[in-house]
Design a protein around this motif. Structure first.
Motif, PDB file in Angstrom:
ATOM      1  N   GLY A  49       0.837  -1.202   0.000  1.00  0.00           N
ATOM      2  CA  GLY A  49       0.000   0.000   0.000  1.00  0.00           C
ATOM      3  C   GLY A  49       0.867   1.246   0.000  1.00  0.00           C
ATOM      4  N   PRO A  97      -0.582   7.455   2.393  1.00  0.00           N
ATOM      5  CA  PRO A  97       0.323   8.214   3.268  1.00  0.00           C
ATOM      6  C   PRO A  97       1.088   7.313   4.239  1.00  0.00           C
ATOM      7  CG  PRO A  97      -1.841   9.242   3.206  1.00  0.00           C
ATOM      8  CD  PRO A  97      -1.959   7.977   2.427  1.00  0.00           C
ATOM      9  N   ALA A  98       0.436   6.273   4.776  1.00  0.00           N
ATOM     10  CA  ALA A  98       1.111   5.407   5.746  1.00  0.00           C
ATOM     11  C   ALA A  98       2.241   4.630   5.076  1.00  0.00           C
ATOM     12  CB  ALA A  98       0.101   4.443   6.365  1.00  0.00           C
ATOM     13  N   GLU A 105       1.698  -1.364  -4.805  1.00  0.00           N
ATOM     14  CA  GLU A 105       0.509  -0.502  -4.800  1.00  0.00           C
ATOM     15  C   GLU A 105      -0.453  -0.946  -5.902  1.00  0.00           C
ATOM     16  OE1 GLU A 105      -1.090   2.003  -3.066  1.00  0.00           O
ATOM     17  OE2 GLU A 105      -2.526   1.762  -4.701  1.00  0.00           O
ATOM     18  N   THR A 106      -1.695  -1.220  -5.502  1.00  0.00           N
ATOM     19  CA  THR A 106      -2.732  -1.656  -6.438  1.00  0.00           C
ATOM     20  C   THR A 106      -3.005  -0.644  -7.538  1.00  0.00           C
ATOM     21  OG1 THR A 106      -3.882  -2.874  -4.744  1.00  0.00           O
ATOM     22  CG2 THR A 106      -5.212  -2.152  -6.570  1.00  0.00           C
ATOM     23  N   GLY A 137      -2.979   6.856  -2.200  1.00  0.00           N
ATOM     24  CA  GLY A 137      -4.124   6.265  -1.508  1.00  0.00           C
ATOM     25  C   GLY A 137      -5.327   7.187  -1.491  1.00  0.00           C
ATOM     26  N   GLN A 138      -6.113   7.072  -0.421  1.00  0.00           N
ATOM     27  CA  GLN A 138      -7.306   7.919  -0.306  1.00  0.00           C
ATOM     28  C   GLN A 138      -6.931   9.384  -0.266  1.00  0.00           C
ATOM     29  OE1 GLN A 138     -10.275   6.999   2.757  1.00  0.00           O
ATOM     30  NE2 GLN A 138      -8.803   5.435   3.325  1.00  0.00           N
ATOM     31  N   ASN A 175      -5.596  20.197   7.283  1.00  0.00           N
ATOM     32  CA  ASN A 175      -5.173  20.030   8.675  1.00  0.00           C
ATOM     33  C   ASN A 175      -3.879  19.243   8.798  1.00  0.00           C
ATOM     34  OD1 ASN A 175      -6.169  17.607   7.860  1.00  0.00           O
ATOM     35  ND2 ASN A 175      -7.637  17.347   9.509  1.00  0.00           N
ATOM     36  N   ALA A 217      -1.067  -6.942  -3.824  1.00  0.00           N
ATOM     37  CA  ALA A 217      -0.691  -8.080  -2.990  1.00  0.00           C
ATOM     38  C   ALA A 217      -1.942  -8.948  -2.888  1.00  0.00           C
ATOM     39  CB  ALA A 217      -0.280  -7.601  -1.616  1.00  0.00           C
ATOM     40  N   THR A 258      -2.614  -1.053   3.730  1.00  0.00           N
ATOM     41  CA  THR A 258      -3.554  -1.149   2.604  1.00  0.00           C
ATOM     42  C   THR A 258      -4.816  -0.303   2.791  1.00  0.00           C
ATOM     43  OG1 THR A 258      -4.229  -3.229   3.616  1.00  0.00           O
ATOM     44  CG2 THR A 258      -2.868  -3.384   1.665  1.00  0.00           C
ATOM     45  N   TYR A 263     -14.039   3.294   0.710  1.00  0.00           N
ATOM     46  CA  TYR A 263     -15.330   3.878   1.079  1.00  0.00           C
ATOM     47  C   TYR A 263     -16.463   2.891   0.899  1.00  0.00           C
ATOM     48  CZ  TYR A 263     -14.139   8.404   2.563  1.00  0.00           C
ATOM     49  OH  TYR A 263     -13.666   9.417   3.325  1.00  0.00           O
ATOM     50  N   GLN A 304     -15.359  18.295   3.328  1.00  0.00           N
ATOM     51  CA  GLN A 304     -14.380  18.902   2.411  1.00  0.00           C
ATOM     52  C   GLN A 304     -14.873  18.849   0.984  1.00  0.00           C
ATOM     53  OE1 GLN A 304     -10.995  16.521   3.025  1.00  0.00           O
ATOM     54  NE2 GLN A 304     -10.373  17.614   4.865  1.00  0.00           N
ATOM     55  N   GLY A 333      -1.801   2.902   9.665  1.00  0.00           N
ATOM     56  CA  GLY A 333      -2.773   3.717   8.936  1.00  0.00           C
ATOM     57  C   GLY A 333      -4.189   3.193   9.080  1.00  0.00           C
ATOM     58  N   ASP A 334      -5.017   3.534   8.113  1.00  0.00           N
ATOM     59  CA  ASP A 334      -6.459   3.267   8.188  1.00  0.00           C
ATOM     60  C   ASP A 334      -6.814   1.787   8.319  1.00  0.00           C
ATOM     61  OD1 ASP A 334      -6.795   5.955   7.869  1.00  0.00           O
ATOM     62  OD2 ASP A 334      -8.130   5.816   6.123  1.00  0.00           O
ATOM     63  N   ARG A 350      -6.669   9.854   9.780  1.00  0.00           N
ATOM     64  CA  ARG A 350      -6.114  11.146   9.392  1.00  0.00           C
ATOM     65  C   ARG A 350      -4.810  10.892   8.645  1.00  0.00           C
ATOM     66  NH1 ARG A 350     -10.125  12.867  11.113  1.00  0.00           N
ATOM     67  NH2 ARG A 350     -10.598  14.287  12.805  1.00  0.00           N
ATOM     68  N   VAL A 351      -4.459  11.819   7.778  1.00  0.00           N
ATOM     69  CA  VAL A 351      -3.187  11.709   7.063  1.00  0.00           C
ATOM     70  C   VAL A 351      -2.040  11.723   8.072  1.00  0.00           C
ATOM     71  CG1 VAL A 351      -1.658  12.830   5.413  1.00  0.00           C
ATOM     72  CG2 VAL A 351      -4.112  12.812   4.994  1.00  0.00           C
TER      73      VAL A 351
END
Ligand SMILES: Cc1cc2nc3c(=O)[nH]c(=O)nc-3n(C[C@H](O)[C@H](O)[C@H](O)COP(=O)(O)OP(=O)(O)OC[C@H]3O[C@@H](n4cnc5c(N)ncnc54)[C@H](O)[C@@H]3O)c2cc1C
Length: 559
Positions: A241, A244-245, A264-265, A270-271, A280, A314, A343, A347, A391, A529-530, A538-539
């Motif tokens: 993935g 950001p992470a 990376e897929t 990423g998001q 922020n 992966a 990864t 949504y 946003q 990460g997420d 958050r980023v």
């Protein structure tokens, strides 16, 4: 220079002394320590278009023309004089170049192999800044001039075209487009390549290969995105993935000397890469687009020597032996001493029967400039009450006629940051519709009408709205792990202190020590990460976790 070259160089938006800086005598001497002097003859080609793992040249006598072949002629891009140097972003990635370098007169250059350029930018701070800035600005100029080795023939109303545009843009790959709806002369081109209407979108790759409605992976293969990368060697660390992470983990691990490969897929970023403006994230008081942040991080990771395989997933973690291995698209397996899973999450999709019919052609999961252009002057719907929904609404309100925010609950206070709620309240074009859900979508090739219901009053209404932005929470990308690591009830990965003694016993945790912070129930495999249970979405937290995990990877590699 040949007689066929158009003699007027391109004009550039950035200052020319930054796009084509001139090195001082001392700086040239430092470059020379990594390369060798080469004499060149008039007309000699130093680099050909499409050549891989390019070399780098500093002109010390005479001049080099940077040209772009155009049929039997050449267009002049720029002329490099003594002290000026060649190269752009492909120097870092090892991908194929887009231009031809030709000596304009008998002269002399310093020639440096790519791996020595990488060493130079990692060790010489002053040259690193000059070279990287020039490489990045040159790529920006190439994108602005629409030149590269890809032509995308499609329609701005087609989901496939939008997908490919997003893929190329987010990979920072220059391309030009021919819009079938606007360009009358396009039929000739299609006929020349025997392309029927059913084949669009079409990608003409390197002027030779015609790909009909290709997958992102096929485009990556055709452009040689991953050609320079060895799949077989055992890596210190494989990161899955490149959001950001993952990018953060790549920057920290590569800069600290680990041999790291990232899978990376889709595209780096990423998001976060689909966010129109992140306001922020520390250090960017006026905000930064997710695309910009991702592009910088991607370059930074490559500068330190991390390698990224793009548009490959992966599909399995082989966890019953060490080194572990990660299967790429059910094919080759990359062995790894340590693994960081980054990864992320996807949504949630709206539960509507014919949703798939309109995905990309009226239903979107990100609100970037690409989508905003499509719905300028129209009414749009944003579904969701979180920060990303807020946003998207504020961003879209700049170009859309009206933005309806649909939420199931009675208000935004529990789910959205105060600053965004205030922005929404202050933006006249945004209408908040609490207790409201979408019940039906209608249309043909494109979404045309949306039916929604107010759950409090029970009334239903149909509106001629052609664009929905679904921003309604996330599902973790953990299906590929198939029981290798302990997950929570929602499928997010459990790490460190969140793992109970029972879960560790069930996972047959083999070590006397407890799992490190961010370590999963499998020693040496981390989650950041997420995708990690309990992560703050958050980023900044993704980036922070990426860097923390690398500190523990070092410890694990020494165990
Ligand atoms: C529109 C939008 C706006 C946002 N705005 C903000 C904001 O302003 N501020 C903020 O702090 N946060 C914001 N967020 C949230 C933030 O983007 C996420 O928290 C952050 O991106 C998480 O990073 P990540 O690296 O963990 O995961 P992701 O960003 O989800 O990245 C995961 C990556 O892994 C890849 N991947 C998945 N499965 C595989 C596989 N099997 N093999 C290979 N690769 C795989 C994916 O393609 C993806 O690129 C926003 C999110 C969105 C969608």
């Amino acid at each position: 220079m040949t007689d066929t070259t158009t003699p007027v160089p391109l004009t550039f938006a950035s200052p020319v002394d930054q796009v084509f800086p001139t090195l001082t005598t001392e700086q040239i001497a430092r470059v020379a320590m990594h390369g060798q002097v080469r004499h060149v003859q008039r007309g000699e080609v130093l680099i050909e278009v499409g050549e891989q793992t390019p070399r780098f040249f500093v002109v010390t006598a005479g001049h080099i023309a940077i040209v772009r072949p155009s049929g039997v002629t050449e267009d002049l891009v720029a002329v490099l004089r003594p002290g000026q140097f060649t190269g752009e972003v492909t120097m870092l990635s090892g991908r194929r170049g887009f231009v031809r370098l030709r000596a304009g007169e008998p002269g002399e250059v310093i020639e440096v192999e790519r791996e020595h350029v990488l060493a130079l930018v990692q060790t010489d701070g002053e040259l690193s800044e000059i070279l990287l800035r020039a490489f990045i600005l040159r790529r920006v100029e190439m994108i602005a001039h629409g030149f590269g080795d890809v032509v995308l023939v499609g329609s701005s109303h087609s989901a496939g075209t939008l997908r490919i545009q997003a893929f190329l843009t987010r990979n920072g790959h220059p391309y030009s487009t021919i819009d079938l709806d606007r360009d009358a002369g396009v039929q000739d081109l299609l006929d020349r390549f025997q392309v029927t209407v059913d084949d669009v979108p079409v990608v003409i790759c390197r002027g030779e290969v015609v790909l009909r409605n290709p997958t992102n992976g096929q485009i990556a293969d055709c452009l040689g995105f991953n050609e320079a990368i060895d799949h077989t060697q055992v890596r210190d660390l494989v990161i899955v993935g490149a959001g950001p992470a993952g990018l953060s983990a790549a920057v920290y691990s590569a800069s600290e000397g680990l041999d790291v490969l990232v899978l990376e897929t889709n595209s780096p970023g990423g998001q976060a890469g689909s966010s129109s403006k992140i306001e922020n994230y520390l250090g960017f008081p006026t905000g930064i687009s997710g695309q910009d942040l991702a592009a910088r991080a991607y370059t930074q990771a490559q500068k330190f020597g991390a390698q990224l395989i793009i548009a490959k997933s992966a599909t399995q973690l082989v966890c019953d032996r060490k080194p572990y291995a990660i299967a790429i698209d059910n094919g080759p397996r990359v062995p790894a001493r340590a693994v960081i899973i980054a990864t992320g999450a996807e949504y949630r999709r709206l539960s509507l029967e014919n949703l798939a019919q309109f995905e990309g052609v009226g239903v979107y999961y990100g609100a970037t400039f690409v989508e905003a252009q499509l719905c300028g002057g129209e009414e749009v719907i944003v579904v969701g009450g979180g920060n990303s929904a807020g946003q998207a609404a504020v961003f879209l309100a700049r170009t859309a006629r009206r933005v309806h925010i649909l939420i199931r609950s009675g208000g935004l206070a529990a789910s959205m940051s105060r600053y965004l709620i205030q922005r929404i309240e202050e933006t006249p074009g945004i209408v908040l519709r609490p207790h409201t859900i979408i019940t039906a979508l209608e249309g043909g090739d494109h979404l045309e009408r949306v039916r929604w219901r107010d759950n409090q009053t029970g009334t239903s209404e149909t509106h001629a709205i052609r664009h929905i932005f679904a921003m309604t929470g996330a599902v973790p990308n953990t299906r590929w792990l198939e029981g290798c690591v302990a997950l929570d009830a929602q499928g997010f990965i459990k790490t460190g202190p969140d793992l109970s003694p029972e879960e560790l016993a069930a996972a047959r945790w083999p070590l006397a020590r407890a799992p490190h912070l961010l370590e999963t129930s499998l020693p040496g495999v981390f989650a950041v990460g997420d995708v990690r249970g309990g992560n703050i979405k958050r980023v900044a937290s993704a980036v922070g976790e990426g860097s923390i995990a690398v500190a523990f990877v070092h410890q694990v590699l020494h165990e």
